[in-house]
Each structure stands twice: as C-alpha cells, then as structure tokens.
Design an enzyme around this catalytic site. Structure first.
Site, PDB file in Angstrom:
ATOM      1  N   HIS A  95       1.336  -0.778   0.044  1.00 52.70           N
ATOM      2  CA  HIS A  95       0.411  -0.252   0.172  1.00 52.70           C
ATOM      3  C   HIS A  95       0.492   1.463  -0.291  1.00 52.70           C
ATOM      4  CE1 HIS A  95      -3.102   2.757   0.750  1.00 52.70           C
ATOM      5  NE2 HIS A  95      -2.948   2.929   1.944  1.00 52.70           N
ATOM      6  N   SER A  96       0.515   1.922  -1.092  1.00 50.22           N
ATOM      7  CA  SER A  96       1.145   3.840  -0.945  1.00 50.22           C
ATOM      8  C   SER A  96       2.326   3.130  -1.076  1.00 50.22           C
ATOM      9  CB  SER A  96       1.229   4.044   0.661  1.00 50.22           C
ATOM     10  OG  SER A  96       1.295   5.620   0.651  1.00 50.22           O
ATOM     11  N   LEU A  97       3.990   4.065  -0.354  1.00 44.08           N
ATOM     12  CA  LEU A  97       4.717   2.799  -0.841  1.00 44.08           C
ATOM     13  C   LEU A  97       5.472   1.940  -0.742  1.00 44.08           C
ATOM     14  CD1 LEU A  97       7.666   4.539  -0.352  1.00 44.08           C
ATOM     15  CD2 LEU A  97       7.901   3.866   1.949  1.00 44.08           C
TER      16      LEU A  97
END
Length: 253
Positions: A95-97
């Site tokens: 998720h995300s990074l």
C-alpha cells in the site's frame, strides 16, 4: 518452505511467525507504517497465509536503523521473501510506498533469476512511471510540526497519537526515513513484469488520482485488473472486508 527460527534474519521481517496456508501473501506497509496494519487480515483471506512484513525502525524492530534508500531495502527483501517462500507459491501486496517497494522487489527478484509471484497487488500508489511529487515540498525540509500536519492531512494516524510527544519520538523517524526512500526513488524504464497485477484505487484520495493507479497496467504483460473503493488514501485499511474480498478475487481463492 525454509524454516523460520526466532534468530534468523527472516524472523525479524515476519514478526507474527510463518502462518500456514497458500499462497503466502507478503504485505508491505505505507510510509511510517508497520506490520500491525495487516495483522487483523490473518485468517480472513481464505486459505491465504497473510505475512505482514516489519521494516526496521518500528514496533518489534524499534532499535534498528530504518532504510532510507529503495535499493538497499529491496536487496534485503529479495533475500527474505525468496528464502521464506522456498518452493511455495507467493504473492506480493503493498500500500502506498509499499506498492513501489513491492514493484521494485519483483524487479530485483527478476534480476536474480528468482521465481515470480503469482500476482502483484498494489493500492494507494500511482504507477511507478508517474512523477507525482514534483510540486510537493520534501519531507527532509520540514520541521516536526510540519510533518505532523502532513500526517493529519494524509489521515491514517489518530490525532491522539499525533498529540503525544513520546509517541512522536517513535513514529517520526521511520516516517522520515520512508519518505527518504520515496523521495530519492527514481523510476528506471525496463521491460514490464511477467506477473499479473491488481491495482486498488480510492475515489477521494487527494494524493493519488484514480487514473494514476490505472496506469499500473503498463507494468505487466500478464493481465491487469483494477478496483475502486469509496474513500480516501487509507480506504483499503478502513474497509478491510471489501479489500479482503478483492484480495481473494485476485488470488483466486
């Protein structure tokens, strides 16, 4: 599968042990995040063995220096994932990074001639070829008050934690380190993955437009699926039942 002992390097990355099930789903958290973000998913994604990964510098690895460069992070992760998965099927979720980390991990595994996962699942991240931080100030230039305000805007961290100086002393260093990973990261064009990709977007994610997530399709030649959740940047964590249903669908379980 390679045995995971309490003293092995793999065990530091898998703080909840080696669960039973298949495929193994290695989960990479968002910037400043930790393995606990995914702990409640165990046993809720069908027969899948949910394996949250714990980066150094937080929770069970608080005394360790966090990574600040993508290259050193994925180099270590390739050894961990390949060593733990052994001959078992595995998948990668971030998720995300964590989505970018998962993507670069797969490219590192390819460089090593390692086995591909059955699927890459990403959420809360533009496709890696997007340069999405051009107009944003660097976290490295922010003081602590500015970083706290940024965390409030992004969401995902309760206000009571952000108001506690003792808590901030623990969570700000890994957050800053993770943003150093993100801000020093430069996408390098390479042949697309031979791994199917599933991408999850959120309708009200101000940092990650839905169309930027859809562009993950350019990073694979083996099938692409996308889904959209209502909500902001942390919709996948705030709506676990919906996210887990997408994971089961992506993994065919």
């Amino acid at each position: 599968m390679t045995a995971t002992t309490a003293t092995s390097p793999v065990s530091r990355w898998l703080p909840y042990g080696a669960p039973e099930g298949r495929p193994r789903l290695y989960c990479f958290p968002h910037a400043g995040g930790s393995a606990s973000a995914f702990r409640a998913w165990a046993g809720r994604v069908g027969p899948v063995a949910v394996c949250p990964l714990q980066p150094p510098g937080r929770e069970t690895r608080l005394g360790e220096a966090p990574h600040t460069r993508m290259e050193t992070l994925v180099d270590q992760l390739a050894e961990v994932v390949l060593g733990d998965a052994g001959d078992e099927p595995y998948a990668v979720y971030g998720h995300s990074l964590g989505a970018l980390v998962g993507f670069e991990l797969l490219r590192e595994i390819r460089r090593r001639g390692g086995r591909d996962p059955v699927r890459l699942i990403v959420s809360g991240s533009p496709a890696p070829q997007w340069d999405d931080d051009v107009e944003r100030p660097s976290v490295a230039t922010m003081d602590d008050a500015q970083v706290v305000e940024m965390l409030r805007v992004i969401g995902g961290t309760p206000d009571w934690l952000l108001a506690d100086p003792a808590v901030l002393r623990m969570i700000l260093p890994p957050f800053r380190a993770d943003f150093a990973v993100r801000e020093s990261y430069h996408y390098r064009p390479a042949p697309p993955l031979t791994v199917p990709v599933t991408a999850l977007a959120a309708t009200a994610d101000a940092r990650v437009p839905v169309h930027s997530v859809a562009d993950w399709r350019e990073q694979t030649v083996h099938g692409f699926t996308s889904h959209t959740l209502e909500g902001g940047h942390f919709a996948v964590l705030e709506q676990p039942s919906a996210t887990q249903a997408f994971l089961r669908q992506a993994l065919g379980v």
